[in-house]
Motif scaffolding. Structure first.
Motif, PDB file in Angstrom:
ATOM      1  N   PRO A 189       8.341 -18.089  10.816  1.00 25.19           N
ATOM      2  CA  PRO A 189       7.525 -17.279  11.716  1.00 25.19           C
ATOM      3  C   PRO A 189       6.855 -16.130  10.958  1.00 25.19           C
ATOM      4  CG  PRO A 189       9.839 -16.773  12.029  1.00 25.19           C
ATOM      5  CD  PRO A 189       9.789 -17.956  11.110  1.00 25.19           C
ATOM      6  N   ALA A 190       5.605 -15.850  11.295  1.00 27.55           N
ATOM      7  CA  ALA A 190       4.909 -14.716  10.694  1.00 27.55           C
ATOM      8  C   ALA A 190       5.517 -13.415  11.216  1.00 27.55           C
ATOM      9  CB  ALA A 190       3.426 -14.774  11.030  1.00 27.55           C
ATOM     10  N   ILE A 191       5.672 -12.438  10.328  1.00 27.05           N
ATOM     11  CA  ILE A 191       6.202 -11.129  10.697  1.00 27.05           C
ATOM     12  C   ILE A 191       5.154 -10.070  10.369  1.00 27.05           C
ATOM     13  CG2 ILE A 191       7.977  -9.389  10.269  1.00 27.05           C
ATOM     14  CD1 ILE A 191       9.948 -11.575   9.648  1.00 27.05           C
ATOM     15  N   GLU A 192       4.709  -9.360  11.386  1.00 25.15           N
ATOM     16  CA  GLU A 192       3.797  -8.246  11.162  1.00 25.15           C
ATOM     17  C   GLU A 192       4.615  -6.999  10.832  1.00 25.15           C
ATOM     18  OE1 GLU A 192      -0.243  -6.695  13.152  1.00 25.15           O
ATOM     19  OE2 GLU A 192       1.533  -6.386  14.419  1.00 25.15           O
ATOM     20  N   VAL A 193       4.274  -6.348   9.737  1.00 30.44           N
ATOM     21  CA  VAL A 193       4.970  -5.147   9.283  1.00 30.44           C
ATOM     22  C   VAL A 193       4.004  -3.973   9.393  1.00 30.44           C
ATOM     23  CG1 VAL A 193       6.208  -4.029   7.399  1.00 30.44           C
ATOM     24  CG2 VAL A 193       6.357  -6.522   7.677  1.00 30.44           C
ATOM     25  N   THR A 194       4.353  -3.000  10.226  1.00 28.46           N
ATOM     26  CA  THR A 194       3.515  -1.825  10.442  1.00 28.46           C
ATOM     27  C   THR A 194       4.248  -0.590   9.932  1.00 28.46           C
ATOM     28  OG1 THR A 194       2.482  -2.808  12.395  1.00 28.46           O
ATOM     29  CG2 THR A 194       2.321  -0.410  12.171  1.00 28.46           C
ATOM     30  N   ALA A 195       3.581   0.204   9.119  1.00 34.47           N
ATOM     31  CA  ALA A 195       4.178   1.436   8.612  1.00 34.47           C
ATOM     32  C   ALA A 195       4.164   2.507   9.697  1.00 34.47           C
ATOM     33  CB  ALA A 195       3.407   1.936   7.400  1.00 34.47           C
ATOM     34  N   THR A 196       5.265   3.244   9.800  1.00 36.37           N
ATOM     35  CA  THR A 196       5.362   4.332  10.765  1.00 36.37           C
ATOM     36  C   THR A 196       5.563   5.658  10.028  1.00 36.37           C
ATOM     37  OG1 THR A 196       7.756   3.998  11.056  1.00 36.37           O
ATOM     38  CG2 THR A 196       6.273   2.816  12.563  1.00 36.37           C
ATOM     39  N   PRO A 197       5.167   6.772  10.655  1.00 39.52           N
ATOM     40  CA  PRO A 197       5.184   8.055   9.948  1.00 39.52           C
ATOM     41  C   PRO A 197       6.595   8.573   9.680  1.00 39.52           C
ATOM     42  CG  PRO A 197       3.710   8.120  11.861  1.00 39.52           C
ATOM     43  CD  PRO A 197       4.533   6.877  11.980  1.00 39.52           C
ATOM     44  N   CYS A 198       6.723   9.289   8.582  1.00 35.33           N
ATOM     45  CA  CYS A 198       7.942  10.027   8.227  1.00 35.33           C
ATOM     46  C   CYS A 198       7.538  11.371   7.621  1.00 35.33           C
ATOM     47  CB  CYS A 198       8.765   9.275   7.178  1.00 35.33           C
ATOM     48  SG  CYS A 198       9.509   7.725   7.702  1.00 35.33           S
ATOM     49  N   ARG A 199       8.403  12.349   7.783  1.00 38.27           N
ATOM     50  CA  ARG A 199       8.293  13.595   7.021  1.00 38.27           C
ATOM     51  C   ARG A 199       9.675  13.896   6.471  1.00 38.27           C
ATOM     52  NH1 ARG A 199       6.926  18.690  10.258  1.00 38.27           N
ATOM     53  NH2 ARG A 199       9.149  19.154  10.003  1.00 38.27           N
ATOM     54  N   HIS A 200       9.808  13.811   5.168  1.00 35.82           N
ATOM     55  CA  HIS A 200      11.110  13.842   4.511  1.00 35.82           C
ATOM     56  C   HIS A 200      11.538  15.283   4.208  1.00 35.82           C
ATOM     57  CE1 HIS A 200      14.513  12.415   2.440  1.00 35.82           C
ATOM     58  NE2 HIS A 200      13.964  11.756   1.425  1.00 35.82           N
ATOM     59  N   GLY A 201      11.442  16.152   5.228  1.00 34.47           N
ATOM     60  CA  GLY A 201      11.836  17.539   5.032  1.00 34.47           C
ATOM     61  C   GLY A 201      11.148  18.454   6.014  1.00 34.47           C
ATOM     62  N   PRO A 202      11.309  19.756   5.839  1.00 36.74           N
ATOM     63  CA  PRO A 202      10.731  20.732   6.753  1.00 36.74           C
ATOM     64  C   PRO A 202       9.208  20.786   6.624  1.00 36.74           C
ATOM     65  CG  PRO A 202      11.708  21.840   4.873  1.00 36.74           C
ATOM     66  CD  PRO A 202      12.073  20.391   4.747  1.00 36.74           C
ATOM     67  N   PRO A 203       8.521  21.530   7.497  1.00 30.11           N
ATOM     68  CA  PRO A 203       7.067  21.677   7.362  1.00 30.11           C
ATOM     69  C   PRO A 203       6.681  22.167   5.971  1.00 30.11           C
ATOM     70  CG  PRO A 203       7.810  22.573   9.458  1.00 30.11           C
ATOM     71  CD  PRO A 203       9.051  22.242   8.686  1.00 30.11           C
ATOM     72  N   LEU A 204       5.582  21.642   5.477  1.00 32.91           N
ATOM     73  CA  LEU A 204       5.018  22.017   4.175  1.00 32.91           C
ATOM     74  C   LEU A 204       5.832  21.514   2.986  1.00 32.91           C
ATOM     75  CD1 LEU A 204       3.937  25.713   4.966  1.00 32.91           C
ATOM     76  CD2 LEU A 204       2.650  23.601   5.317  1.00 32.91           C
ATOM     77  N   SER A 205       6.783  20.611   3.234  1.00 32.96           N
ATOM     78  CA  SER A 205       7.613  20.100   2.138  1.00 32.96           C
ATOM     79  C   SER A 205       7.005  18.902   1.417  1.00 32.96           C
ATOM     80  CB  SER A 205       8.998  19.716   2.669  1.00 32.96           C
ATOM     81  OG  SER A 205       8.901  18.647   3.610  1.00 32.96           O
ATOM     82  N   HIS A 206       5.902  18.365   1.912  1.00 35.68           N
ATOM     83  CA  HIS A 206       5.355  17.129   1.340  1.00 35.68           C
ATOM     84  C   HIS A 206       5.077  17.209  -0.162  1.00 35.68           C
ATOM     85  CE1 HIS A 206       2.127  14.208   0.331  1.00 35.68           C
ATOM     86  NE2 HIS A 206       2.914  13.394   1.001  1.00 35.68           N
ATOM     87  N   PRO A 207       4.551  18.333  -0.696  1.00 37.78           N
ATOM     88  CA  PRO A 207       4.342  18.369  -2.150  1.00 37.78           C
ATOM     89  C   PRO A 207       5.626  18.180  -2.954  1.00 37.78           C
ATOM     90  CG  PRO A 207       3.086  20.109  -1.092  1.00 37.78           C
ATOM     91  CD  PRO A 207       3.983  19.522  -0.040  1.00 37.78           C
ATOM     92  N   ILE A 208       6.777  18.490  -2.340  1.00 38.73           N
ATOM     93  CA  ILE A 208       8.060  18.335  -3.018  1.00 38.73           C
ATOM     94  C   ILE A 208       8.663  16.957  -2.750  1.00 38.73           C
ATOM     95  CG2 ILE A 208      10.415  19.246  -3.204  1.00 38.73           C
ATOM     96  CD1 ILE A 208       9.292  21.954  -2.314  1.00 38.73           C
ATOM     97  N   THR A 209       8.645  16.530  -1.496  1.00 42.51           N
ATOM     98  CA  THR A 209       9.356  15.311  -1.111  1.00 42.51           C
ATOM     99  C   THR A 209       8.513  14.053  -1.235  1.00 42.51           C
ATOM    100  OG1 THR A 209       8.772  15.639   1.213  1.00 42.51           O
ATOM    101  CG2 THR A 209      10.861  16.572   0.459  1.00 42.51           C
ATOM    102  N   GLY A 210       7.187  14.166  -1.201  1.00 44.25           N
ATOM    103  CA  GLY A 210       6.327  13.013  -1.398  1.00 44.25           C
ATOM    104  C   GLY A 210       6.183  12.129  -0.175  1.00 44.25           C
TER     105      GLY A 210
END
Length: 260
Positions: free
Chosen positions: A119-140
């Motif tokens: 069977p075909a499986i559709e894979v959809t990416a869902t959002p994550c934030r790996h830390g507190p606000p403004l942490s993206h430059p550190i956590t990626g």
């Protein structure tokens, strides 16, 4: 096809078997004892090894890699396994770094796993934030995954990924009908950043499950590392105080049949 077999191997690493497909999440197969760097002065030590060695898992059709730059989601032994997997689905930035058989997805973009006779499986990416606000430059970059295929009885199989509870991950409640949810816990903290959390505590996961309303929630990513700051017993007590959230604690290393 509504039956799914899950084998929680340890940490976030889970083997998903459905309709002939063998899909592995966040491969971590290193032995315990090593110290890993997580960037910006953050370190952690692996405390427990996997329930199965990489060689004992068997052939893998696809790897769902929420992110490739943290050792508790992809360690050296897990990285060595990637070339033998049919497809590795991860973040767009992670796919660019990995190359080879890696496919990158941005949040809410999709790809399809297809193979003759399966069977075909559709894979959809869902959002994550790996830390507190403004942490993206550190956590990626980090993503979760919603898997849908014909015959699901209750809804998609959703892997939350390493995330805190925030507006982006709450979108799943409005955009995905979730049957079976693999929810990453741990309440991750590091001494260098004090009280800041980088993944959900069980209490936050309960709040998310109340919004998403899965048929069954399966917690993972709660043991095996020093920076996982909420022990299993405490997490179980939090879920026990929420009888409206249908939770299943899957024994590590034991294949468990569930429905999605």
């Amino acid at each position: 096809m509504s039956a799914v077999r899950l084998t929680h191997i340890g940490g976030p690493t889970t083997l998903i078997e459905a309709g002939g497909w063998r899909i592995l999440t966040d491969p971590t197969f290193d032995p315990p004892g090593r110290r890993y760097a997580f960037g910006w002065g953050a370190f952690s030590r692996k405390l427990a090894g996997p329930a199965l060695d990489a060689g004992a898992v068997g052939p893998i059709d696809a790897v769902l890699l929420t992110h490739e730059h943290h050792g508790d989601n992809l360690d050296d032994a897990g990285r060595a396994l990637l070339p033998s997997a049919g497809t590795v689905i991860t973040t767009t930035s992670g796919a660019a770094r990995l190359g080879g058989n890696a496919v990158g997805l941005a949040p809410w973009s999709s790809t399809t796993l297809e193979r003759p006779g399966m069977p075909a499986i559709e894979v959809t990416a869902t959002p994550c934030r790996h830390g507190p606000p403004l942490s993206h430059p550190i956590t990626g970059d980090v993503i979760g995954f919603a898997l849908t295929w014909d015959g699901q009885r209750h809804g998609a199989l959703w892997v939350s990924g390493d995330t805190v509870l925030y507006g982006g991950v709450r979108q799943v409640a409005h955009r995905v009908n979730v049957g079976l949810a693999l929810v990453h816990l741990g309440g991750v903290r590091f001494p260098v950043t004090g009280p800041l959390r980088y993944t959900m505590t069980a209490r936050k996961a309960v709040d998310l499950c109340r919004a998403v309303r899965p048929h069954t929630a399966v917690p993972v990513h709660y043991e095996g590392w020093k920076h996982f700051q909420q022990p299993l017993s405490q997490a179980q007590r939090e879920f026990a105080r929420a009888p409206d959230v249908p939770v299943r604690w899957v024994p590590i290393g034991s294949p468990t049949d569930l429905e999605t």
